[in-house]
Write a protein that holds these residues in place. Sequence first.
Motif, PDB file in Angstrom:
ATOM      1  N   ARG A   1       0.827  -1.206   0.000  1.00 61.36           N
ATOM      2  CA  ARG A   1       0.000   0.000   0.000  1.00 61.36           C
ATOM      3  C   ARG A   1       0.860   1.253   0.000  1.00 61.36           C
ATOM      4  NH1 ARG A   1      -5.156   1.946   2.008  1.00 61.36           N
ATOM      5  NH2 ARG A   1      -4.872   4.055   2.841  1.00 61.36           N
TER       6      ARG A   1
ATOM      7  N   ARG B   1      -5.624  -2.633  -9.494  1.00 58.86           N
ATOM      8  CA  ARG B   1      -7.016  -2.477  -9.040  1.00 58.86           C
ATOM      9  C   ARG B   1      -7.108  -2.645  -7.520  1.00 58.86           C
ATOM     10  NH1 ARG B   1     -11.241   0.175 -11.282  1.00 58.86           N
ATOM     11  NH2 ARG B   1     -13.178  -1.013 -11.291  1.00 58.86           N
ATOM     12  N   TYR B   2      -6.333  -3.570  -6.979  1.00 59.20           N
ATOM     13  CA  TYR B   2      -6.308  -3.751  -5.528  1.00 59.20           C
ATOM     14  C   TYR B   2      -5.794  -2.492  -4.842  1.00 59.20           C
ATOM     15  CZ  TYR B   2      -4.616  -5.265  -0.969  1.00 59.20           C
ATOM     16  OH  TYR B   2      -4.358  -5.352   0.378  1.00 59.20           O
ATOM     17  N   TRP B   3      -4.723  -1.894  -5.393  1.00 60.00           N
ATOM     18  CA  TRP B   3      -4.210  -0.641  -4.842  1.00 60.00           C
ATOM     19  C   TRP B   3      -5.269   0.455  -4.888  1.00 60.00           C
ATOM     20  CZ3 TRP B   3       1.180  -0.670  -7.684  1.00 60.00           C
ATOM     21  CH2 TRP B   3       2.089  -1.416  -6.916  1.00 60.00           C
TER      22      TRP B   3
ATOM     23  N   SER C   1      -7.791  -0.205  -2.260  1.00 59.30           N
ATOM     24  CA  SER C   1      -7.226  -0.007  -0.928  1.00 59.30           C
ATOM     25  C   SER C   1      -7.150   1.471  -0.568  1.00 59.30           C
ATOM     26  CB  SER C   1      -5.830  -0.637  -0.862  1.00 59.30           C
ATOM     27  OG  SER C   1      -5.230  -0.426   0.391  1.00 59.30           O
TER      28      SER C   1
ATOM     29  N   PHE D   1     -12.220  -4.301  -4.300  1.00 57.48           N
ATOM     30  CA  PHE D   1     -11.630  -5.249  -5.249  1.00 57.48           C
ATOM     31  C   PHE D   1     -12.111  -6.667  -4.983  1.00 57.48           C
ATOM     32  CE2 PHE D   1      -8.222  -8.326  -6.194  1.00 57.48           C
ATOM     33  CZ  PHE D   1      -8.216  -8.202  -7.581  1.00 57.48           C
ATOM     34  N   GLY D   2     -12.158  -7.064  -3.710  1.00 58.84           N
ATOM     35  CA  GLY D   2     -12.622  -8.408  -3.393  1.00 58.84           C
ATOM     36  C   GLY D   2     -14.052  -8.641  -3.845  1.00 58.84           C
TER      37      GLY D   2
END
Length: 295
Positions: A2, A175-177, A180, A187-188
């Motif tokens: 992160r 995409r996760y970043w 977050s 994202f999940g």
Amino acid sequence: MRAIAEFVMRGRMQAILVVVGSAIVPLLFWLGAAAGGLVLLRRGLSDALGIMVWAVLPAAYICYLGEPSVLMVMLGTLALAQVLRSSASWVRVLMACVPVGVVFALVVGVAFVENLEAMAEMFRQALTELPAQSAGGPSSEQLQSMQQASLVPLLGGFMTFSLLMMSVLSLALARYWQASLYNPGGFGEEFRQIRLPVPLALALIAGVFLAPSLLGDAGWAFTLVCMLPLMLAGLALGHGLIAMKQLSSFWSIGLYVMLLVAGNLICLLAVVDSLFDFRGRLSRKSGAGPADGEG
């Protein structure tokens, strides 16, 4: 990780430092591709191109030296990121994986032909060193057949698959970043809701099984390219069911073990899910409403 995303989003110079440094450092180019994907997803294509052009310069030089993988993964990640930004749909991204994978296969077939031939020759030499008729080992006839097989297209297919997978994973990290930093948990939720439309799923599974017979040796690359969207959809199905049933993380570990040892089964489950919608049926059975996707 992160902290890297926060550093990239502080400003243009910080983003350039990350993407250029990652392109130069061996085996970290995927990180630069993810950083460029994050900028594209958050700020748009024009800002991302203004940053990624500085990473493309060393990547192009590395390509000139005979290693186009860095440039391929960067451009592939940006192309898929643009599809995700414009459509807000992972299904569209999985559809885009097929043409991107075909381009990768063409580049691999031209740029890596010498490396692939060298790898194939090493494999054949290793086969000749196997003791004939060893316990549990292949017979001499089987060894001869394996030595005569055309290994270059198969190895090229695996290389294409690995580069395409790296592009998709770089996009997933981007995409996760983004989630977050700006939409925790998004994202999940987004990934767990991936479900292929029936025509796409049937077309992909047909490509997996029919490409080698229709396209000959060149079909191996197309087979593996078609497998990738199905595998990702199968993983999304598994994660979705695990989350809905509130199962332990042990089941997630088992899901990835199953992917490694029975990837074809994961692909078939993705096709069956597109036909019968397991998550929707389970949701209705438990009395829950339909899940709202994250854009």
